[in-house]
Design a protein around this motif. Structure first.
Motif, short mmCIF file in Angstrom:
data_model
loop_
_atom_site.label_atom_id
_atom_site.label_comp_id
_atom_site.label_asym_id
_atom_site.label_seq_id
_atom_site.Cartn_x
_atom_site.Cartn_y
_atom_site.Cartn_z
N SER A 108 36.50 -21.81 -80.63
CA SER A 108 36.80 -21.73 -82.06
C SER A 108 38.13 -21.02 -82.28
N VAL A 109 38.31 -19.87 -81.62
CA VAL A 109 39.50 -19.05 -81.86
C VAL A 109 40.75 -19.71 -81.29
N LYS A 110 40.65 -20.23 -80.08
CA LYS A 110 41.84 -20.84 -79.47
C LYS A 110 42.24 -22.11 -80.23
N ALA A 111 41.28 -22.89 -80.69
CA ALA A 111 41.61 -24.07 -81.47
C ALA A 111 42.31 -23.68 -82.77
N ALA A 112 41.89 -22.53 -83.34
CA ALA A 112 42.48 -22.07 -84.60
C ALA A 112 43.93 -21.64 -84.45
N TRP A 113 44.37 -21.36 -83.22
CA TRP A 113 45.78 -21.05 -82.99
C TRP A 113 46.65 -22.25 -83.38
N TYR A 114 46.14 -23.45 -83.12
CA TYR A 114 46.91 -24.67 -83.34
C TYR A 114 46.61 -25.36 -84.66
N SER A 115 45.36 -25.29 -85.10
CA SER A 115 44.97 -26.19 -86.18
C SER A 115 43.74 -25.70 -86.94
N GLN A 116 43.50 -26.35 -88.05
CA GLN A 116 42.27 -26.16 -88.81
C GLN A 116 41.31 -27.25 -88.37
N MET A 117 40.16 -26.86 -87.83
CA MET A 117 39.17 -27.83 -87.35
C MET A 117 37.97 -27.86 -88.30
N ARG A 118 37.54 -29.06 -88.61
CA ARG A 118 36.37 -29.24 -89.49
C ARG A 118 35.46 -30.31 -88.90
N ASP A 137 50.96 -24.03 -88.32
CA ASP A 137 51.77 -23.11 -87.51
C ASP A 137 50.87 -22.02 -86.95
N PRO A 138 51.16 -21.53 -85.74
CA PRO A 138 50.39 -20.41 -85.20
C PRO A 138 50.67 -19.14 -86.00
N PRO A 139 49.85 -18.11 -85.84
CA PRO A 139 50.08 -16.86 -86.57
C PRO A 139 51.47 -16.30 -86.26
N ALA A 140 52.05 -15.69 -87.28
CA ALA A 140 53.35 -15.04 -87.08
C ALA A 140 53.14 -13.77 -86.25
N THR A 141 53.67 -13.75 -85.04
CA THR A 141 53.47 -12.62 -84.14
C THR A 141 54.55 -12.60 -83.08
N LEU A 178 36.29 -11.56 -85.71
CA LEU A 178 37.74 -11.58 -85.90
C LEU A 178 38.29 -13.00 -85.97
N ASP A 179 39.29 -13.19 -86.83
CA ASP A 179 39.96 -14.48 -86.87
C ASP A 179 41.17 -14.46 -85.93
N ILE A 180 41.86 -15.58 -85.84
CA ILE A 180 42.96 -15.70 -84.89
C ILE A 180 44.09 -14.72 -85.21
N ARG A 181 44.32 -14.43 -86.48
CA ARG A 181 45.39 -13.50 -86.85
C ARG A 181 45.09 -12.09 -86.33
N ALA A 182 43.83 -11.69 -86.36
CA ALA A 182 43.46 -10.37 -85.85
C ALA A 182 43.69 -10.29 -84.34
N PHE A 183 43.34 -11.34 -83.62
CA PHE A 183 43.58 -11.34 -82.18
C PHE A 183 45.08 -11.28 -81.87
N ALA A 184 45.88 -11.94 -82.69
CA ALA A 184 47.33 -11.87 -82.50
C ALA A 184 47.84 -10.46 -82.73
N ARG A 185 47.31 -9.77 -83.73
CA ARG A 185 47.73 -8.39 -83.99
C ARG A 185 47.36 -7.47 -82.83
N ILE A 186 46.18 -7.70 -82.25
CA ILE A 186 45.75 -6.87 -81.11
C ILE A 186 46.69 -7.08 -79.93
N ALA A 187 47.00 -8.35 -79.63
CA ALA A 187 47.90 -8.64 -78.51
C ALA A 187 49.25 -7.97 -78.73
N GLU A 188 49.73 -8.02 -79.95
CA GLU A 188 51.03 -7.42 -80.28
C GLU A 188 50.98 -5.90 -80.16
N ALA A 189 49.81 -5.31 -80.48
CA ALA A 189 49.68 -3.85 -80.51
C ALA A 189 49.46 -3.22 -79.13
N LYS A 190 49.28 -4.05 -78.11
CA LYS A 190 49.09 -3.49 -76.77
C LYS A 190 50.30 -2.67 -76.35
N ASN A 191 51.47 -3.14 -76.73
CA ASN A 191 52.70 -2.40 -76.46
C ASN A 191 53.14 -1.72 -77.75
#
Length: 292
Positions: free
Chosen positions: A180-190, A217-221, A275-288
């Motif tokens: 679900s989350v990885k697909a949401a990086w690319y697209s809206q799935m229904r 578009d993927p999340p801005a990160t 968590l949605d895809i934007r939250a996972f992107a924020r976590i990845a960004e916050a590691k550093n």
């Protein structure tokens, strides 16, 4: 004057008899290894093509065309079809089937003998993906194609019904997870419907689901896709753990994981399922800390 337009004649599609005849000609015995379940109902093909909302100027990528039942329907709707088939016998037969059933479209289909998980280029840039995907590789195939071919703007895939639910699941639902989350990086799935077992040969033991997607578009990160996906994998590796515990290995310790989560604005006691895809992107960004 009658303003009603004359309806276009319905073009013939492969039915159960034609599918079995083609299989007999090829001495083909469908295998579970390749996920070979062929659609034998013309109305189901028309339903899939209609749900895919293909424009007449589009190039459609079809994965696993098999004996060509869906391919013929796609050729009726699209400008071009690129059919990727892993079975050399089926790949060799498909142009002959098109020549017999759609002789006027013989130049509009490129048959590519390849594993869809390994393709990196195609003879034409596809704008849509429409495919009856083998159950065991459906998710990795979809993710690979969306990553490798940014020209894919939309599509419709038929997968195991349970997989369809996972791909389309929203955060917080029981079926929400890595797909679900990885697909949401690319697209809206229904989810676009359910297909019964009796329209296939051989009939599978479970129903199939239709999933329609529209690319965004993927999340801005500042984090890369690989970095974000690494967080997703870690978060769902042990679903019952809090993010602080689940991400300890990824972050280099529970304390560092908590610090990254706090910087990302995520509750360390939460679980990945919310968590949605934007939250996972924020976590990845916050590691550093320097990039947060």
């Amino acid at each position: 004057m009658n303003d009603t337009a004359n309806p276009q004649p319905v073009k013939a599609l492969l039915g159960a008899g034609e599918i079995r005849r083609l299989a007999a000609e090829l001495d083909l015995r469908p295998t579970k290894t390749l996920g070979q379940n062929f659609v034998i109902d013309g109305n189901t093909i028309r339903r899939i093509v209609a749900a895919a909302a293909i424009n007449e100027d589009e190039t459609v990528l079809e994965v696993g065309p098999g004996l060509g039942s869906l391919t013929l329907g796609l050729l009726d709707a699209a400008a071009r079809v690129v059919a990727v088939e892993i079975d050399p016998v089926l790949a060799a037969k498909l142009p002959q089937t098109i020549a017999q059933w759609r002789p006027e479209r013989t130049g509009s289909c490129d048959v590519v003998l390849a594993d869809a998980m390994r393709i990196t280029e195609l003879p034409a840039q596809p704008t849509a993906l429409v495919a009856n995907l083998p159950y065991n590789v459906a998710v990795p195939v979809v993710l690979h194609l969306l990553e490798r071919f940014p020209s894919l703007r939309h599509g419709l895939v038929m997968v195991q019904d349970e997989v369809a639910d996972r791909l389309a699941a929203p955060p917080g639902s029981k079926t929400y997870g890595v797909p679900s989350v990885k697909a949401a990086w690319y697209s809206q799935m229904r989810k676009a419907g359910v297909i019964g077992m009796n329209v296939f040969w051989p009939a599978p033991k479970i129903a199939s689901g239709l999933v329609r997607f529209e690319r965004h578009d993927p999340p801005a990160t500042t984090a890369t896709r690989q970095e974000v996906f690494a967080v997703i994998d870690a978060a769902f590796a042990q679903r019952r753990k809090t993010l602080r515990a689940a991400l300890a290995g990824w972050a280099g310790g529970a304390v560092l994981a908590e610090q990254a989560l706090v910087r990302a604005g995520v509750d360390p006691s939460a679980r990945g399922e919310v968590l949605d895809i934007r939250a996972f992107a924020r976590i990845a960004e916050a590691k550093n800390p320097l990039s947060a």
